[in-house]
Design a protein around this motif. Structure first.
Motif, PDB file in Angstrom:
ATOM      1  N   THR A 181       0.877  -1.189   0.022  1.00 42.71           N
ATOM      2  CA  THR A 181      -0.079   0.003   0.125  1.00 42.71           C
ATOM      3  C   THR A 181       0.798   1.308   0.102  1.00 42.71           C
ATOM      4  OG1 THR A 181      -1.617  -1.069   1.472  1.00 42.71           O
ATOM      5  CG2 THR A 181      -1.898   1.063   1.296  1.00 42.71           C
ATOM      6  N   ILE A 182       0.584   2.210  -1.032  1.00 49.06           N
ATOM      7  CA  ILE A 182       1.321   3.349  -1.139  1.00 49.06           C
ATOM      8  C   ILE A 182       0.397   4.733  -0.895  1.00 49.06           C
ATOM      9  CG2 ILE A 182       3.116   4.682  -2.404  1.00 49.06           C
ATOM     10  CD1 ILE A 182       4.052   1.957  -3.904  1.00 49.06           C
ATOM     11  N   HIS A 183       0.734   5.445   0.034  1.00 45.52           N
ATOM     12  CA  HIS A 183      -0.100   6.615   0.191  1.00 45.52           C
ATOM     13  C   HIS A 183       0.788   7.623   0.021  1.00 45.52           C
ATOM     14  CE1 HIS A 183      -3.358   9.258   1.505  1.00 45.52           C
ATOM     15  NE2 HIS A 183      -2.627   9.623   2.364  1.00 45.52           N
ATOM     16  N   THR A 184       0.480   8.755  -0.866  1.00 46.45           N
ATOM     17  CA  THR A 184       1.272   9.947  -0.969  1.00 46.45           C
ATOM     18  C   THR A 184       0.603  11.099  -0.764  1.00 46.45           C
ATOM     19  OG1 THR A 184       2.363   8.597  -3.008  1.00 46.45           O
ATOM     20  CG2 THR A 184       2.703  11.068  -2.793  1.00 46.45           C
ATOM     21  N   ILE A 185       1.297  11.901  -0.098  1.00 49.35           N
ATOM     22  CA  ILE A 185       0.811  13.192   0.252  1.00 49.35           C
ATOM     23  C   ILE A 185       1.850  14.325  -0.492  1.00 49.35           C
ATOM     24  CG2 ILE A 185       0.589  15.029   2.006  1.00 49.35           C
ATOM     25  CD1 ILE A 185       0.110  12.755   4.041  1.00 49.35           C
ATOM     26  N   ASP A 238       3.968   7.182   2.379  1.00 54.38           N
ATOM     27  CA  ASP A 238       3.934   6.155   3.278  1.00 54.38           C
ATOM     28  C   ASP A 238       3.631   4.689   2.541  1.00 54.38           C
ATOM     29  OD1 ASP A 238       3.522   4.739   5.764  1.00 54.38           O
ATOM     30  OD2 ASP A 238       1.311   5.594   5.825  1.00 54.38           O
ATOM     31  N   ILE A 239       4.706   3.955   2.644  1.00 54.36           N
ATOM     32  CA  ILE A 239       4.446   2.572   1.944  1.00 54.36           C
ATOM     33  C   ILE A 239       4.459   1.463   3.286  1.00 54.36           C
ATOM     34  CG2 ILE A 239       6.007   1.095   0.752  1.00 54.36           C
ATOM     35  CD1 ILE A 239       7.355   3.193  -0.623  1.00 54.36           C
ATOM     36  N   LYS A 240       3.319   0.917   3.143  1.00 51.05           N
ATOM     37  CA  LYS A 240       3.197  -0.255   3.956  1.00 51.05           C
ATOM     38  C   LYS A 240       3.055  -1.511   3.301  1.00 51.05           C
ATOM     39  CE  LYS A 240       0.290   2.500   7.286  1.00 51.05           C
ATOM     40  NZ  LYS A 240      -0.932   2.395   7.791  1.00 51.05           N
ATOM     41  N   ALA A 241       4.136  -2.564   3.776  1.00 53.62           N
ATOM     42  CA  ALA A 241       4.089  -3.827   2.904  1.00 53.62           C
ATOM     43  C   ALA A 241       3.504  -4.928   3.881  1.00 53.62           C
ATOM     44  CB  ALA A 241       5.415  -4.090   2.500  1.00 53.62           C
ATOM     45  N   HIS A 242       2.471  -5.742   3.531  1.00 49.83           N
ATOM     46  CA  HIS A 242       2.305  -6.715   4.442  1.00 49.83           C
ATOM     47  C   HIS A 242       2.433  -8.078   3.869  1.00 49.83           C
ATOM     48  CE1 HIS A 242      -0.443  -9.204   7.193  1.00 49.83           C
ATOM     49  NE2 HIS A 242      -0.976  -9.476   6.202  1.00 49.83           N
TER      50      HIS A 242
END
Length: 190
Positions: A42-46, A139-143
């Protein structure tokens, strides 16, 4: 002379033949299955923010801010459009009365005195333009899913042949008795 009996003896020989034990161990290769599901990313960019303030630079040159300049130009454009409509209506009335002798070149020459206004080029003094940059954020989240390994083994196959010892007669024993000759025995009796 006394006759003698001769005895010749040859000992027997026993042979031993040894066969070692034989081992064989077989097993088939295990069936191995590896299941690795793809990770969920999941990549969330501000986005960053860039602010440029030229108010001081325009004020130093005695100019309006871009917003004020745009409003002033819009007002001038409305005024020029209204004047152009009025002039066109006036010339239209004259055009209807060509027989009055109005010359056509004057109608064309009405644009001779038209003035164009251009925005002057601005070279601001150093540091009069304020620039502020606020960096963005990613913000990068890896599961990561666990890797599943399954192995199916096969039974071991063992073959065993025991060793053996074989004995055999390499040479037979011999016993030979040689008696004295008969003539020698006759002399002994006499």
């Amino acid at each position: 002379m006394i006759p003698q009996i001769q005895i010749q003896q040859v000992f027997g020989q026993i042979g031993i033949r040894y066969s070692p034990a034989h081992w064989e161990i077989h097993t088939r290769q295990a069936d191995l299955t590896i299941d690795a599901p793809a990770a969920e990313l999941t990549i969330h960019t501000i986005p960053g923010r860039l602010d440029i303030d030229q108010t001081e630079a325009f004020a130093d040159e005695g100019l309006r801010t871009p917003l004020e300049f745009s409003k002033h130009q819009a007002a001038l454009a409305r005024q020029a459009a209204a004047q152009g409509v009025a002039d066109t209506a006036d010339w239209g009335q004259r055009f209807l009365h060509i027989e009055q002798g109005d010359p056509l070149p004057q109608w064309v020459m009405r644009y001779r005195d038209h003035q164009r206004q251009f925005a002057p080029q601005l070279v601001p003094r150093p540091f009069s333009v304020k620039i502020h940059y606020q960096p963005g954020h990613v913000d990068i989240k890896a599961h990561v899913q666990p890797v599943r390994v399954s192995a199916v083994t096969h039974p071991v196959e063992v073959e065993f042949q025991p060793g053996s010892v074989h004995t055999y007669l390499a040479r037979a024993p011999q016993l030979r008795v040689i008696s004295p000759p008969m003539a020698a025995l006759a002399d002994v009796r006499a």
